[in-house]
Motif scaffolding. Structure first.
Motif, PDB file in Angstrom:
ATOM      1  N   ARG A 173      -0.224   4.807  13.236  1.00  0.00           N
ATOM      2  CA  ARG A 173      -1.123   4.661  12.092  1.00  0.00           C
ATOM      3  C   ARG A 173      -0.579   5.380  10.853  1.00  0.00           C
ATOM      4  O   ARG A 173      -0.969   5.076   9.731  1.00  0.00           O
ATOM      5  CB  ARG A 173      -2.502   5.225  12.423  1.00  0.00           C
ATOM      6  N   THR A 174       0.293   6.349  11.056  1.00  0.00           N
ATOM      7  CA  THR A 174       0.810   7.141   9.939  1.00  0.00           C
ATOM      8  C   THR A 174       1.696   6.305   9.030  1.00  0.00           C
ATOM      9  O   THR A 174       1.562   6.330   7.801  1.00  0.00           O
ATOM     10  CB  THR A 174       1.619   8.345  10.462  1.00  0.00           C
ATOM     11  N   PHE A 175       2.603   5.542   9.620  1.00  0.00           N
ATOM     12  CA  PHE A 175       3.648   4.885   8.831  1.00  0.00           C
ATOM     13  C   PHE A 175       3.136   3.760   7.927  1.00  0.00           C
ATOM     14  O   PHE A 175       3.578   3.662   6.775  1.00  0.00           O
ATOM     15  CB  PHE A 175       4.761   4.385   9.756  1.00  0.00           C
ATOM     16  N   PRO A 176       2.227   2.881   8.363  1.00  0.00           N
ATOM     17  CA  PRO A 176       1.752   1.855   7.427  1.00  0.00           C
ATOM     18  C   PRO A 176       1.151   2.427   6.151  1.00  0.00           C
ATOM     19  O   PRO A 176       1.380   1.901   5.058  1.00  0.00           O
ATOM     20  CB  PRO A 176       0.702   1.094   8.263  1.00  0.00           C
ATOM     21  N   SER A 177       0.392   3.541   6.288  1.00  0.00           N
ATOM     22  CA  SER A 177      -0.218   4.137   5.094  1.00  0.00           C
ATOM     23  C   SER A 177       0.830   4.704   4.150  1.00  0.00           C
ATOM     24  O   SER A 177       0.814   4.432   2.943  1.00  0.00           O
ATOM     25  CB  SER A 177      -1.190   5.246   5.497  1.00  0.00           C
ATOM     26  N   VAL A 178       1.765   5.481   4.701  1.00  0.00           N
ATOM     27  CA  VAL A 178       2.743   6.132   3.830  1.00  0.00           C
ATOM     28  C   VAL A 178       3.734   5.121   3.256  1.00  0.00           C
ATOM     29  O   VAL A 178       4.244   5.295   2.137  1.00  0.00           O
ATOM     30  CB  VAL A 178       3.456   7.277   4.586  1.00  0.00           C
ATOM     31  N   LEU A 179       3.985   4.035   3.948  1.00  0.00           N
ATOM     32  CA  LEU A 179       4.870   2.995   3.407  1.00  0.00           C
ATOM     33  C   LEU A 179       4.233   2.305   2.203  1.00  0.00           C
ATOM     34  O   LEU A 179       4.923   1.901   1.274  1.00  0.00           O
ATOM     35  CB  LEU A 179       5.206   1.972   4.498  1.00  0.00           C
ATOM     36  N   LYS A 180       2.904   2.153   2.228  1.00  0.00           N
ATOM     37  CA  LYS A 180       2.223   1.587   1.059  1.00  0.00           C
ATOM     38  C   LYS A 180       2.353   2.492  -0.153  1.00  0.00           C
ATOM     39  O   LYS A 180       2.317   2.024  -1.294  1.00  0.00           O
ATOM     40  CB  LYS A 180       0.737   1.389   1.371  1.00  0.00           C
ATOM     41  N   ALA A 181       2.498   3.802   0.095  1.00  0.00           N
ATOM     42  CA  ALA A 181       2.583   4.759  -1.007  1.00  0.00           C
ATOM     43  C   ALA A 181       3.959   4.801  -1.650  1.00  0.00           C
ATOM     44  O   ALA A 181       4.105   5.357  -2.745  1.00  0.00           O
ATOM     45  CB  ALA A 181       2.213   6.150  -0.499  1.00  0.00           C
ATOM     46  N   CYS A 182       4.958   4.239  -1.016  1.00  0.00           N
ATOM     47  CA  CYS A 182       6.328   4.314  -1.550  1.00  0.00           C
ATOM     48  C   CYS A 182       6.434   3.536  -2.860  1.00  0.00           C
ATOM     49  O   CYS A 182       6.025   2.382  -2.942  1.00  0.00           O
ATOM     50  CB  CYS A 182       7.321   3.747  -0.538  1.00  0.00           C
ATOM     51  N   THR A 183       6.986   4.192  -3.860  1.00  0.00           N
ATOM     52  CA  THR A 183       7.148   3.546  -5.168  1.00  0.00           C
ATOM     53  C   THR A 183       8.603   3.236  -5.486  1.00  0.00           C
ATOM     54  O   THR A 183       8.919   2.824  -6.594  1.00  0.00           O
ATOM     55  CB  THR A 183       6.577   4.454  -6.273  1.00  0.00           C
ATOM     56  N   SER A 184       9.479   3.446  -4.508  1.00  0.00           N
ATOM     57  CA  SER A 184      10.890   3.117  -4.715  1.00  0.00           C
ATOM     58  C   SER A 184      11.518   2.775  -3.367  1.00  0.00           C
ATOM     59  O   SER A 184      10.979   3.116  -2.304  1.00  0.00           O
ATOM     60  CB  SER A 184      11.642   4.293  -5.343  1.00  0.00           C
ATOM     61  N   LEU A 185      12.635   2.090  -3.437  1.00  0.00           N
ATOM     62  CA  LEU A 185      13.344   1.708  -2.217  1.00  0.00           C
ATOM     63  C   LEU A 185      13.841   2.948  -1.471  1.00  0.00           C
ATOM     64  O   LEU A 185      13.822   2.980  -0.233  1.00  0.00           O
ATOM     65  CB  LEU A 185      14.522   0.799  -2.573  1.00  0.00           C
ATOM     66  N   LEU A 186      14.267   3.989  -2.206  1.00  0.00           N
ATOM     67  CA  LEU A 186      14.779   5.200  -1.565  1.00  0.00           C
ATOM     68  C   LEU A 186      13.709   5.869  -0.712  1.00  0.00           C
ATOM     69  O   LEU A 186      13.965   6.263   0.433  1.00  0.00           O
ATOM     70  CB  LEU A 186      15.283   6.166  -2.640  1.00  0.00           C
ATOM     71  N   ASP A 187      12.487   5.997  -1.262  1.00  0.00           N
ATOM     72  CA  ASP A 187      11.381   6.574  -0.479  1.00  0.00           C
ATOM     73  C   ASP A 187      11.135   5.758   0.779  1.00  0.00           C
ATOM     74  O   ASP A 187      10.934   6.304   1.866  1.00  0.00           O
ATOM     75  CB  ASP A 187      10.102   6.616  -1.323  1.00  0.00           C
ATOM     76  N   GLY A 188      11.143   4.441   0.623  1.00  0.00           N
ATOM     77  CA  GLY A 188      10.887   3.573   1.765  1.00  0.00           C
ATOM     78  C   GLY A 188      11.937   3.713   2.855  1.00  0.00           C
ATOM     79  O   GLY A 188      11.617   3.697   4.049  1.00  0.00           O
ATOM     80  N   MET A 189      13.191   3.840   2.444  1.00  0.00           N
ATOM     81  CA  MET A 189      14.267   3.974   3.438  1.00  0.00           C
ATOM     82  C   MET A 189      14.150   5.293   4.214  1.00  0.00           C
ATOM     83  O   MET A 189      14.447   5.360   5.406  1.00  0.00           O
ATOM     84  CB  MET A 189      15.623   3.873   2.752  1.00  0.00           C
ATOM     85  N   ALA A 208       5.517  -4.743   9.985  1.00  0.00           N
ATOM     86  CA  ALA A 208       4.950  -5.554   8.895  1.00  0.00           C
ATOM     87  C   ALA A 208       4.931  -4.768   7.589  1.00  0.00           C
ATOM     88  O   ALA A 208       5.236  -5.308   6.512  1.00  0.00           O
ATOM     89  CB  ALA A 208       3.543  -6.004   9.264  1.00  0.00           C
ATOM     90  N   SER A 209       4.616  -3.469   7.679  1.00  0.00           N
ATOM     91  CA  SER A 209       4.609  -2.630   6.474  1.00  0.00           C
ATOM     92  C   SER A 209       6.011  -2.472   5.907  1.00  0.00           C
ATOM     93  O   SER A 209       6.200  -2.477   4.681  1.00  0.00           O
ATOM     94  CB  SER A 209       4.019  -1.256   6.800  1.00  0.00           C
TER      95      SER A 209
END
Length: 831
Positions: A173-189, A208-209
């Protein structure tokens, strides 16, 4: 049992308990022992809080006895359902603190969720900070709360704190929420790496996130690679990949991927309908509609709304209406979609009727469509009402989209000053704001102002800017400004864009540089009719009808299908070159081979074609056999031809029909007056001019030494006026020696012959030519732009001047280009 207190204490106590209190507060628990304080607070909350009353009713109904500290957690969860505002949430928080139920991590995390749901991050974080033994659920609640309320950076910080200090492991449950918060590709990676480390990357929700993230910020290929490697895919995974393709502008890939799907849900259908709309694959959209009907998904509100958008984009208004009529429930989006459908397809009256039938309070999108509708209808009064409504709502200054729409509405209504006033009011202008005002000036004939606005732009231009300002350069003949823009586009690599490249070719063609226009034309993609139409129109303007026909044949050879605009430009080119037979063939071909029904523009071109060739009776008979009612442009074309060829009688008939259709048009009255003046029928001139009509003053402009000079007919205020008229007098004497005889038919005043010669000498294009001869080096090219049709006498004079001065003189009037060289004009005296 709760104790009933007197009214006075009840009003004094609650203020102490409306804010969260830490259970570790020593003063609170030193003064209040056992359950006595709990019972007091319970009484207070019963009086002032709906949750407390609900809890008491629940306990009484089920015979539940409260323990000393009120720790029956199951009962506490029921209280959360009754908290609908911050006041009740604070009361519940106080109750939980006093009862020590707040020490339960699950209850505290739920309290964090409640505060986030009610929109208070401050209270949510306060509750979170007071949880002593936080578990993963509590951290997830805080992270998702930040995301839900748009605090992406705080969500990332909270996740980082969790990973560094908690000693816990994240869960799925942690990762889908924090992935939505990413505002750049670097954060997402970085988050992707964490998901890999803890083994959650193949969880369907996490995957999916990640797909959504890569489609939003990174190469879509990364998302597709992740999708293809998934061991198990649920419907959410498919929807994530399909919607990701749509969001990144890869509609065709979304449709291709969907072919592997055997089952679709409502979310899939909405994504695919959006892809069909974007890619123009309306047949596929109809098939998806049939699937949704078969599986009962078309009754979903958001599916129906998307279907309306699809049919509107395809121009199928009947399809839109059928979907709308079948809807059992309609929301504001449904009405907005239908109104927009009729507005986009230029049926403003039907769109306005729908707006009047709507029972919802209009929102910004409604007003955007309404503004466009009123612009189409030309309703200035209602347009000002729309501006007033947006001002009262505060949308005009707060929502830049609404502000841009009002600017565009005024520009389309021809109220350029009002458009500029609204533009100046806008606080946070974006690139669309600048593009709108630039195109507004250009579309209303204020080319110089459009270029000035472009030069004043405070932000980086985009594709829309270039497409707006280049036509302004074309109108004013600002070749130097257009070349500067071309240089800037070369640096940015945008010249290959089909819209920008076409606009550049159009600018060069209309500024007299046909070779440059052709060079650009062959550098851009030519897969649709737009670039071809532009080059055909440019050749028509230069009187190269045969080359225009060759371009048309080349277009057909490359498999490009002509549209109705293609035939308008082609017929116009034939008209300017006297290609009557070729024009008739194109008119028949348009209907026979391509099924294009002639519009008033096509009929107007045919009347102009016959009229310019002197076939006035043929033109008149053609009008009489038209299957649609002739408008002012048709009769105006015939009247103009009668003026050129001196047929006063037929001109009188044409003018009678013309004034029935459009009695207030000043230009047509002036045209009839000029025809009477040319024929020497001054009584007719006096009758028309007695109506107080004023002719549009003739002017000519030219660019000299990086400055645009404008000359008005008869103007004597130019600083070099004396030198200009002296030069014209010398030229006049030389021309007479070569056989020039003034054509007094083009003097529209009943004066003596010597005065008529002086009036002819002061025509605007002659003043411009004389100025250019004085201020530019010998034998350099002279280029002039004129707002009216060049008269026959000025045409003859310019031929003589080109021969005497050995200069090439290019004149662009309202109809076409005239290239004068060695005493000959490129039009062959046919214009």
């Amino acid at each position: 049992m709760f104790v009933k207190l007197s009214p006075q204490p009840l009003r004094a106590i609650p203020r102490r308990f409306l804010l969260p209190i830490s259970p570790s507060s020593p003063r609170l628990f030193q003064t209040c022992k056992g359950g006595r304080f709990t019972r007091v607070v319970g009484a207070v909350l019963r009086e002032f809080s709906a949750p407390a009353n609900a809890l008491q009713d629940y306990r009484t109904e089920h015979g539940i006895v409260e323990t000393q500290y009120g720790k029956r957690i199951d009962d506490v969860h029921m209280l959360f359902r009754h908290c609908t505002n911050l006041h009740s949430a604070k009361c519940l928080h106080a109750r939980l603190i006093v009862s020590q139920a707040v020490q339960n991590v699950c209850v505290s995390a739920k309290l964090v969720n409640l505060y986030c749901y009610l929109g208070s991050l401050v209270l949510a974080r306060h509750a979170f900070d007071n949880i002593q033994n936080r578990d993963v659920y509590a951290w997830n609640a805080m992270i998702s709360g930040y995301v839900r309320l748009g605090s992406s950076s705080e969500a990332i910080k909270c996740f980082t704190l969790f990973m560094m200090t908690s000693g816990l492991q994240p869960d799925y449950r942690t990762f889908p929420s924090v992935l939505k918060a990413c505002t750049s590709l670097l954060d997402g990676m970085k988050i992707h790496c964490s998901a890999l480390k803890f083994g959650f990357v193949w969880d369907v929700f996490v995957a999916a996130s990640l797909i959504h993230l890569y489609c939003r910020y990174g190469p879509v290929a990364n998302a597709r690679m992740l999708f293809d490697e998934m061991p198990v895919r649920d419907m959410g995974s498919w929807n994530a990949m399909i919607s990701g393709y749509c969001q990144s502008g890869n509609a065709k890939e979304a449709l291709a991927l969907s072919r592997e799907l055997k089952v679709m849900d409502a979310v899939t259908i909405v994504s695919l309908l959006a892809a069909c709309t974007e890619s123009g694959d309306f047949f596929r959209g109809v098939l998806i509609h049939l699937y949704s009907i078969k599986h009962g998904l078309d009754s979903e509100l958001f599916v129906s709304n998307k279907l309306i958008d699809l049919y509107a984009e395809s121009g199928d208004l009947k399809g839109c209406q059928k979907v709308f009529d079948r809807m059992v429930v309609r929301d504001l989006i449904s009405w907005n979609s239908m109104i927009k459908a009729y507005e986009l397809n230029e049926q403003p009256l039907r769109a306005l009727k729908l707006f009047e039938e709507m029972r919802f309070q209009p929102d910004c999108l409604t007003l955007i469509s309404l503004a466009s509708i009123l612009a189409q209808l030309g309703d200035v009064r209602a347009g000002r009402s729309v501006q007033g409504f947006t001002l009262r709502k505060g949308w005009l200054l707060e929502d830049i989209t609404v502000g841009n729409t009002v600017v565009d509405m005024y520009a389309k209504l021809g109220l350029v000053d009002s458009a500029r006033a609204v533009f100046d009011w806008l606080l946070n202008k974006d690139v669309v704001s600048w593009n709108t005002i630039i195109s507004g000036y250009a579309q209303n004939g204020f080319a110089t102002e459009a270029i000035e606005m472009y030069n004043e732009m405070e932000i980086t231009p985009n594709q829309g800017t270039w497409v707006s300002v280049l036509p302004a350069c074309s109108q004013s003949g600002a070749l130097r400004q257009g070349m500067k823009i071309h240089s800037r586009l070369l640096k940015t690599g945008l010249c290959s864009d089909v819209f920008i490249g076409t606009s550049l070719a159009d600018m060069y063609g209309k500024c007299g540089r046909l070779e440059e226009a052709l060079s650009l034309f062959y550098q851009i993609p030519r897969v649709n009719s737009v670039p071809w139409n532009t080059l055909i129109a440019c050749h028509g303007l230069h009187g190269h009808g045969e080359k225009a026909m060759l371009l048309f044949r080349e277009m057909l050879d490359e498999g490009v299908k002509p549209d109705h605009i293609t035939f308008v430009t082609l017929l116009s080119a034939c008209s300017h070159s006297g290609l009557v037979d070729e024009g008739q063939q194109c008119f028949e071909m348009m209907q026979r081979d391509y099924g294009i029904a002639p519009s008033l523009k096509h009929y107007g071109c045919m009347v102009d074609l016959f009229g310019r060739a002197g076939q006035l009776e043929t033109a008149f008979n053609f009008i009489k056999t038209m299957p649609i009612q002739p408008d002012a442009s048709i009769w105006g074309a015939l009247l103009s031809a009668c003026r050129v060829h001196g047929d006063v009688d037929l001109g009188k008939i044409a003018s009678e029909h013309l004034f029935e259709v459009e009695p207030e048009h000043v230009g047509y009255h002036v045209l009839l007056s000029n025809m009477y003046a040319s024929a020497g029928k001054w009584e007719g001139v006096d009758e028309i001019r007695g109506k107080g009509l004023r002719k549009t003053p003739g002017w000519s402009s030219m660019e000299v030494n990086n400055r645009v000079e404008v000359f008005y007919t008869g103007n004597q205020t130019h600083p070099m006026c004396e030198e200009i008229y002296k030069e014209l007098t010398l030229l006049h004497e030389k021309m007479k020696m070569l056989g020039y005889v003034p054509d007094h038919r083009f003097v529209l005043q009943d004066v003596e012959d010597d005065e008529k010669e002086h009036i002819l000498m002061s025509h605007s294009e002659r003043l411009a030519i004389a100025f250019a001869l004085i201020t530019t080096p010998p034998k350099t090219r002279i280029q002039i732009f004129k707002n009216l049709r060049v008269c026959s006498d000025c045409h003859s004079v310019t031929k003589f001047i080109s021969r005497i001065t050995e200069r090439e003189i290019v004149v662009r009037d309202t109809n076409r280009f005239h290239h004068f060289k060695d005493g000959v004009c490129s039009c062959g005296d046919y214009w």
